[in-house]
Design a protein around this motif. Structure first.
Motif, PDB file in Angstrom:
ATOM      1  N   LEU B 196     -29.941  14.061  40.860  1.00 10.67           N
ATOM      2  CA  LEU B 196     -30.002  15.238  39.990  1.00 10.67           C
ATOM      3  C   LEU B 196     -30.990  15.017  38.845  1.00 10.67           C
ATOM      4  O   LEU B 196     -31.782  15.911  38.510  1.00 10.67           O
ATOM      5  CB  LEU B 196     -28.613  15.526  39.407  1.00 10.67           C
ATOM      6  CG  LEU B 196     -27.617  16.239  40.327  1.00 10.67           C
ATOM      7  CD1 LEU B 196     -26.231  16.243  39.706  1.00 10.67           C
ATOM      8  CD2 LEU B 196     -28.087  17.661  40.597  1.00 10.67           C
ATOM      9  N   ILE B 197     -30.927  13.816  38.235  1.00  8.77           N
ATOM     10  CA  ILE B 197     -31.789  13.555  37.075  1.00  8.77           C
ATOM     11  C   ILE B 197     -33.250  13.441  37.512  1.00  8.77           C
ATOM     12  O   ILE B 197     -34.150  14.012  36.887  1.00  8.77           O
ATOM     13  CB  ILE B 197     -31.318  12.291  36.329  1.00  8.77           C
ATOM     14  CG1 ILE B 197     -29.892  12.513  35.808  1.00  8.77           C
ATOM     15  CG2 ILE B 197     -32.253  11.950  35.186  1.00  8.77           C
ATOM     16  CD1 ILE B 197     -29.229  11.271  35.278  1.00  8.77           C
ATOM     17  N   VAL B 198     -33.488  12.711  38.630  1.00 11.37           N
ATOM     18  CA  VAL B 198     -34.863  12.595  39.124  1.00 11.37           C
ATOM     19  C   VAL B 198     -35.395  13.988  39.466  1.00 11.37           C
ATOM     20  O   VAL B 198     -36.546  14.335  39.138  1.00 11.37           O
ATOM     21  CB  VAL B 198     -34.924  11.652  40.350  1.00 11.37           C
ATOM     22  CG1 VAL B 198     -36.293  11.715  41.004  1.00 11.37           C
ATOM     23  CG2 VAL B 198     -34.617  10.225  39.930  1.00 11.37           C
ATOM     24  N   GLY B 199     -34.548  14.836  40.059  1.00 11.95           N
ATOM     25  CA  GLY B 199     -34.956  16.196  40.391  1.00 11.95           C
ATOM     26  C   GLY B 199     -35.343  16.975  39.138  1.00 11.95           C
ATOM     27  O   GLY B 199     -36.351  17.691  39.123  1.00 11.95           O
ATOM     28  N   ALA B 200     -34.544  16.807  38.080  1.00 15.69           N
ATOM     29  CA  ALA B 200     -34.832  17.524  36.834  1.00 15.69           C
ATOM     30  C   ALA B 200     -36.163  17.081  36.249  1.00 15.69           C
ATOM     31  O   ALA B 200     -36.968  17.910  35.800  1.00 15.69           O
ATOM     32  CB  ALA B 200     -33.699  17.290  35.831  1.00 15.69           C
ATOM     33  N   VAL B 201     -36.427  15.770  36.275  1.00 15.54           N
ATOM     34  CA  VAL B 201     -37.699  15.284  35.725  1.00 15.54           C
ATOM     35  C   VAL B 201     -38.855  15.752  36.606  1.00 15.54           C
ATOM     36  O   VAL B 201     -39.916  16.131  36.105  1.00 15.54           O
ATOM     37  CB  VAL B 201     -37.682  13.743  35.584  1.00 15.54           C
ATOM     38  CG1 VAL B 201     -39.025  13.234  35.088  1.00 15.54           C
ATOM     39  CG2 VAL B 201     -36.586  13.297  34.628  1.00 15.54           C
ATOM     40  N   MET B 202     -38.636  15.764  37.950  1.00 15.43           N
ATOM     41  CA  MET B 202     -39.704  16.195  38.859  1.00 15.43           C
ATOM     42  C   MET B 202     -40.092  17.647  38.615  1.00 15.43           C
ATOM     43  O   MET B 202     -41.259  18.026  38.799  1.00 15.43           O
ATOM     44  CB  MET B 202     -39.268  16.029  40.314  1.00 15.43           C
ATOM     45  CG  MET B 202     -39.441  14.624  40.860  1.00 15.43           C
ATOM     46  SD  MET B 202     -38.690  14.472  42.489  1.00 15.43           S
ATOM     47  CE  MET B 202     -39.824  15.462  43.462  1.00 15.43           C
ATOM     48  N   SER B 203     -39.137  18.494  38.209  1.00 20.26           N
ATOM     49  CA  SER B 203     -39.510  19.902  38.025  1.00 20.26           C
ATOM     50  C   SER B 203     -40.333  20.114  36.763  1.00 20.26           C
ATOM     51  O   SER B 203     -41.104  21.055  36.711  1.00 20.26           O
ATOM     52  CB  SER B 203     -38.281  20.820  37.961  1.00 20.26           C
ATOM     53  OG  SER B 203     -37.136  20.177  38.369  1.00 20.26           O
ATOM     54  N   THR B 204     -40.137  19.288  35.738  1.00 22.47           N
ATOM     55  CA  THR B 204     -40.903  19.538  34.513  1.00 22.47           C
ATOM     56  C   THR B 204     -42.066  18.571  34.323  1.00 22.47           C
ATOM     57  O   THR B 204     -43.141  18.982  33.924  1.00 22.47           O
ATOM     58  CB  THR B 204     -39.985  19.461  33.271  1.00 22.47           C
ATOM     59  OG1 THR B 204     -38.954  18.529  33.524  1.00 22.47           O
ATOM     60  CG2 THR B 204     -39.381  20.801  32.967  1.00 22.47           C
ATOM     61  N   ARG B 205     -41.837  17.292  34.558  1.00 22.09           N
ATOM     62  CA  ARG B 205     -42.913  16.318  34.346  1.00 22.09           C
ATOM     63  C   ARG B 205     -43.021  15.396  35.559  1.00 22.09           C
ATOM     64  O   ARG B 205     -42.737  14.207  35.462  1.00 22.09           O
ATOM     65  CB  ARG B 205     -42.618  15.478  33.094  1.00 22.09           C
ATOM     66  CG  ARG B 205     -42.850  16.178  31.760  1.00 22.09           C
ATOM     67  CD  ARG B 205     -44.332  16.400  31.450  1.00 22.09           C
ATOM     68  NE  ARG B 205     -45.118  15.173  31.441  1.00 22.09           N
ATOM     69  CZ  ARG B 205     -45.258  14.377  30.378  1.00 22.09           C
ATOM     70  NH1 ARG B 205     -44.678  14.672  29.256  1.00 22.09           N
ATOM     71  NH2 ARG B 205     -45.994  13.294  30.439  1.00 22.09           N
ATOM     72  N   PRO B 206     -43.466  15.929  36.715  1.00 27.33           N
ATOM     73  CA  PRO B 206     -43.520  15.067  37.909  1.00 27.33           C
ATOM     74  C   PRO B 206     -44.406  13.845  37.700  1.00 27.33           C
ATOM     75  O   PRO B 206     -44.205  12.808  38.334  1.00 27.33           O
ATOM     76  CB  PRO B 206     -44.080  15.998  38.989  1.00 27.33           C
ATOM     77  CG  PRO B 206     -44.671  17.148  38.257  1.00 27.33           C
ATOM     78  CD  PRO B 206     -43.930  17.282  36.973  1.00 27.33           C
ATOM     79  N   ASP B 207     -45.368  13.957  36.778  1.00 28.26           N
ATOM     80  CA  ASP B 207     -46.267  12.817  36.532  1.00 28.26           C
ATOM     81  C   ASP B 207     -45.526  11.629  35.941  1.00 28.26           C
ATOM     82  O   ASP B 207     -46.026  10.511  35.960  1.00 28.26           O
ATOM     83  CB  ASP B 207     -47.392  13.239  35.586  1.00 28.26           C
ATOM     84  CG  ASP B 207     -46.842  13.744  34.260  1.00 28.26           C
ATOM     85  OD1 ASP B 207     -45.968  14.638  34.282  1.00 28.26           O
ATOM     86  OD2 ASP B 207     -47.270  13.243  33.198  1.00 28.26           O
TER      87      ASP B 207
END
Lengths: 268, 226
Positions: B196-207
């Motif tokens: 869930l957390i990795v998904g959240a970061v991927m949606s806003t700052r995938p870099d």
């Protein structure tokens, strides 16, 4: 926090400010003394109960000297509970010879091990709680530096203790914002929202790290931090701190010497 | 849950401490190579994040809640070196300032919860996204597996230490069975939270997701730090 981002070093954690002789010892001396005490306690063979009683007298004496209240100490020892539960189970599930105690048939090695784990875990935790309660985060960082922990590692620890309150307050603001929008964490269905928040917390922490780095660079940082405070310890302070592991060590040797004595006596 | 002192005997604890020192030294060198002088502030703030994230309760129901261990999450987000360093620093601070986890047992905890959990998490996530696919769904599945297997890896480390230096006379197979059955559940929860957390970061700052970056671009900051 917004008014003073990272501007001051919080000295909280378990630390209770005080002026006891334990508080006044330099952090690196205390870390070494605590570590040696713990090593001796863990190395002690499990059998003679009076040895552990004597240890308890010494360790409780240091706790009393530090002036931390008994209620505070007990509250801070909660981390031991799961391991107490494991130890209590041991006499029931342990292997080896069973001995009847009241209506129960308990494993003798299980009882011995349970006693051993409880005594050692409790005494060593008391030592750790005393160290944590009498040492501020700032002193700890200085202590690690004095103990020749690699500079980069000390800097990471220092950045962590400096910003831990900033980030936890960031999290409480996010929690308040969620609550203001009617969110209550209930059951796994709330995980998606919490996961989004933790993801945001990561991005904010990371970006804060980048800003902190730039702020440090603009003040001349090039990979090393200047040493501003030097805590030195004289022989008197070392002697005072090392009294504890030395006394514990001498106590631990008594049964061994006694055993050797009986053996020699029996042989002659 | 951190191992306290007195639970594993002194020789095994000291041996683990030696392994931990070696592992942390490798990570220090690796982090300095990839992050150069940004290492201290970035790894420090990531350590703060891991520390804070561990305190966040995810309610499971019936009054219980789970929380993150965080090694897999940390290595996926900032790479193996900085991630393992951050978790190790968290463990050290917990032992020294919170009396959570023993001082002599710190080496055991660093080996299990930082080196093994972080190493397993990184290999699983990296391997999965490289060979299975790195689309969003695949990356989330990889994050789940990394979280799940990092917990089982840490348990495996604990069991080896317990077999070598445990002071309890219980049959090892009983301990193995009990530990694994409990930690399959804990690991599954760790996996879900990690994903869930990795998904959240991927949606806003995938870099920012180090595990998804092209490998070996060391010494070049990923973006102008601004």
């Amino acid at each position: 926090m917004g008014d003073r981002p990272g501007g001051h070093v919080p000295g909280e954690f378990l630390h209770l400010p005080g002026h006891s002789p334990v508080h006044r010892l330099p952090a690196h001396v205390k870390i070494v003394a605590a570590f040696l005490t713990i090593v001796v306690i863990v190395l002690t063979p499990p059998t003679p109960a009076w040895v552990f009683m004597a240890y308890t007298v010494v360790v409780v004496g240091v706790v009393a000297l530090s002036g931390i209240g008994p209620a505070t100490v007990l509250r801070r020892m909660r981390v031991e509970i799961p391991f107490v539960a494991f130890a209590v189970l041991l006499p029931f599930v342990g292997q080896g010879q069973r001995i009847p105690i009241g209506p129960l048939e308990l494993s003798e090695p299980g009882l011995l091990a349970a006693w051993n784990i409880l005594a050692k875990a409790t005494l060593t935790l008391l030592v750790s709680v005393t160290l944590a309660s009498t040492t501020s985060a700032t002193d700890l960082v200085a202590g690690l530096q004095r103990l020749r922990v690699p500079d980069l590692l000390v800097q990471i620890v220092s950045a962590m203790v400096r910003y831990v309150h900033v980030v936890s307050q960031e999290w409480s603001r996010m929690s308040r914002a969620r609550a203001a929008r009617g969110f209550t964490a209930r059951g796994p269905r709330s995980w998606w929202v919490l996961g989004q928040s933790v993801g945001t917390l990561f991005i904010r922490s990371y970006e804060r790290g980048e800003r902190v780095h730039l702020a440090m660079v603009s003040r001349g940082y090039s990979g090393r931090l200047p040493v501003l405070t030097t805590t030195t310890a004289g022989p008197a302070e070392w002697a005072r701190a090392l009294t504890v592991p030395v006394v514990i060590g001498v106590i631990s040797l008594i049964p061994l010497i006694a055993a050797a004595g009986t053996f020699a006596g029996g042989a002659s | 849950m951190h191992i306290p002192d007195g639970f594993i005997d002194a020789p095994v604890s000291l041996a683990a401490a030696a392994v931990a020192v070696g592992g942390v030294a490798v990570c220090l060198r690796g982090a300095r190579r990839t992050l150069d002088e940004r290492t201290a502030p970035l790894a420090g703030l990531v350590a703060v994040f891991v520390f804070a994230a561990q305190m966040i309760n995810f309610p499971v129901g019936a009054g219980t809640s789970g929380h993150l261990i965080g090694a897999a999450l940390a290595v996926i987000l900032v790479g193996p070196y900085a991630g393992i360093l951050a978790v190790s620093v968290v463990l050290a601070v917990q032992a020294l300032l919170f009396a959570d986890g023993g001082l002599l047992a710190l080496g055991l905890n660093v080996v299990n919860l930082a080196l093994i959990a972080g190493g397993v998490g990184w290999l699983v996530f990296r391997g999965w996204t490289r060979f299975v696919g790195s689309g969003r769904g695949s990356a989330l599945a990889a994050a789940w597996s990394a979280g799940f297997l990092s917990v089982l890896g840490a348990v495996g480390g604990f069991l080896v230490e317990f077999a070598l230096g445990g002071v309890a006379p219980v049959s090892l197979s009983a301990v193995i069975a009990a530990m694994f059955s409990v930690h399959v559940v804990i690991g599954a929860i760790e996996g879900v939270i990690t994903a869930l957390i990795v998904g959240a970061v991927m949606s806003t700052r995938p870099d920012l997701v180090a595990g998804l970056r092209a490998p070996r671009r060391a010494a070049h900051p990923q973006r102008a730090a601004a």
